[in-house]
Write a protein that holds these residues in place. Structure first.
Motif, PDB file in Angstrom:
ATOM      1  N   PHE A  38       0.825  -1.202   0.000  1.00 50.34           N
ATOM      2  CA  PHE A  38       0.000   0.000   0.000  1.00 50.34           C
ATOM      3  C   PHE A  38       0.861   1.254   0.000  1.00 50.34           C
ATOM      4  CE2 PHE A  38      -3.115   2.940   2.208  1.00 50.34           C
ATOM      5  CZ  PHE A  38      -3.860   3.167   1.070  1.00 50.34           C
ATOM      6  N   TYR A  39       1.992   1.214   0.701  1.00 51.09           N
ATOM      7  CA  TYR A  39       2.918   2.350   0.702  1.00 51.09           C
ATOM      8  C   TYR A  39       3.338   2.687  -0.727  1.00 51.09           C
ATOM      9  CZ  TYR A  39       6.739   5.429   1.983  1.00 51.09           C
ATOM     10  OH  TYR A  39       7.563   6.529   2.104  1.00 51.09           O
ATOM     11  N   LYS A  40       3.681   1.669  -1.488  1.00 51.89           N
ATOM     12  CA  LYS A  40       4.108   1.880  -2.881  1.00 51.89           C
ATOM     13  C   LYS A  40       2.983   2.480  -3.719  1.00 51.89           C
ATOM     14  CE  LYS A  40       7.664  -1.622  -2.720  1.00 51.89           C
ATOM     15  NZ  LYS A  40       8.016  -3.021  -2.972  1.00 51.89           N
ATOM     16  N   THR A  41       1.734   2.152  -3.395  1.00 56.94           N
ATOM     17  CA  THR A  41       0.591   2.749  -4.079  1.00 56.94           C
ATOM     18  C   THR A  41       0.492   4.238  -3.761  1.00 56.94           C
ATOM     19  OG1 THR A  41      -0.632   0.666  -4.000  1.00 56.94           O
ATOM     20  CG2 THR A  41      -1.940   2.661  -4.284  1.00 56.94           C
ATOM     21  N   LEU A  42       0.738   4.592  -2.494  1.00 57.42           N
ATOM     22  CA  LEU A  42       0.619   5.994  -2.074  1.00 57.42           C
ATOM     23  C   LEU A  42       1.791   6.853  -2.537  1.00 57.42           C
ATOM     24  CD1 LEU A  42      -0.673   5.449   1.570  1.00 57.42           C
ATOM     25  CD2 LEU A  42      -2.010   6.081  -0.452  1.00 57.42           C
ATOM     26  N   ASP A  43       2.987   6.275  -2.617  1.00 56.40           N
ATOM     27  CA  ASP A  43       4.182   7.013  -3.031  1.00 56.40           C
ATOM     28  C   ASP A  43       4.213   7.090  -4.559  1.00 56.40           C
ATOM     29  OD1 ASP A  43       6.657   8.263  -3.207  1.00 56.40           O
ATOM     30  OD2 ASP A  43       7.795   6.445  -2.725  1.00 56.40           O
ATOM     31  N   THR A  57      -3.646  13.717  -2.101  1.00 58.15           N
ATOM     32  CA  THR A  57      -4.260  12.834  -3.098  1.00 58.15           C
ATOM     33  C   THR A  57      -4.972  11.674  -2.414  1.00 58.15           C
ATOM     34  OG1 THR A  57      -2.631  13.419  -4.777  1.00 58.15           O
ATOM     35  CG2 THR A  57      -3.809  11.329  -5.086  1.00 58.15           C
ATOM     36  N   TYR A  58      -4.331  11.092  -1.406  1.00 58.74           N
ATOM     37  CA  TYR A  58      -4.964  10.007  -0.650  1.00 58.74           C
ATOM     38  C   TYR A  58      -6.265  10.488  -0.023  1.00 58.74           C
ATOM     39  CZ  TYR A  58      -5.932   7.068   3.397  1.00 58.74           C
ATOM     40  OH  TYR A  58      -6.561   6.298   4.340  1.00 58.74           O
ATOM     41  N   GLU A  59      -6.236  11.656   0.624  1.00 58.43           N
ATOM     42  CA  GLU A  59      -7.400  12.160   1.355  1.00 58.43           C
ATOM     43  C   GLU A  59      -8.503  12.706   0.456  1.00 58.43           C
ATOM     44  OE1 GLU A  59      -5.743  14.964   4.111  1.00 58.43           O
ATOM     45  OE2 GLU A  59      -5.276  13.392   5.568  1.00 58.43           O
ATOM     46  N   THR A  60      -8.188  13.086  -0.764  1.00 57.07           N
ATOM     47  CA  THR A  60      -9.206  13.671  -1.637  1.00 57.07           C
ATOM     48  C   THR A  60      -9.639  12.765  -2.781  1.00 57.07           C
ATOM     49  OG1 THR A  60      -7.529  14.797  -2.967  1.00 57.07           O
ATOM     50  CG2 THR A  60      -8.501  16.042  -1.128  1.00 57.07           C
TER      51      THR A  60
END
Length: 177
Positions: A38-43, A57-60
């Motif tokens: 999941f970290y790789k998805t967010l980065d 981007t994660y929050e919106t």
């Protein structure tokens, strides 16, 4: 770690993919591997840090329902912080599950911070201390969080909602860990 799952039983779907050896339980190592995925998805810029723009981007975009102060569909509950954002959707009452991993408060989340958060969350979820998380244990944790989120938390000067107001239906809400 904050990953939302929309529709159906997202917890069961997440559990099936996190349980890499399909033995019916998720170990700390499996949870850390899933956190890394999941970290790789967010980065998204692949620079080794989840920076403020990626958190936005994660929050919106990825999980707008976990923003503190807003619930699914933009409903606000400012009087009960644990019932807002990810705190009412997850397995633990962490209103901002990704941002909470930023332990040095530098507004960026390193892979080590994310892994440390995964370890701590595993410890909190492993209530019987057997080193394994089963789907029924996680479903129980989710139920406890949702029960707490639905319970009114108000100051003494606040009035109760009208008796004819039905309770909110959270059956289709996404969840996260």
């Amino acid at each position: 770690m904050g990953e939302p799952f929309h529709g159906g039983d997202g917890l069961a779907a997440w559990f099936q993919q996190a349980d890499r050896n399909h033995d019916g339980s998720v170990t700390l190592e499996e949870l850390k591997q899933d956190a890394d995925r999941f970290y790789k998805t967010l980065d998204t810029n692949h620079d080794g840090e989840i920076d403020p723009d990626e958190i936005t981007t994660y929050e919106t975009v990825i999980a707008p329902e976990v923003r503190t102060g807003t619930g699914f569909g933009g409903v606000t509950d400012s009087d009960n912080d644990e019932a807002t954002g990810g705190g009412r959707l997850g397995l633990l009452t962490i209103p901002e599950p990704v941002t909470a991993a930023d332990t040095n408060l530098d507004r960026g989340i390193s892979p080590q911070e994310f892994q440390t958060a995964a370890e701590k969350r595993f410890g909190l979820l492993d209530s019987n201390g057997d080193g394994r998380l089963t789907l029924p244990e996680l479903q129980s944790a989710r139920s406890a969080v949702r029960s707490n989120a639905l319970r009114p938390h108000k100051s003494q000067e606040q009035s109760s909602p009208p008796d004819d107001m039905p309770p909110p239906d959270h059956s289709q809400d996404p969840q996260s860990y």
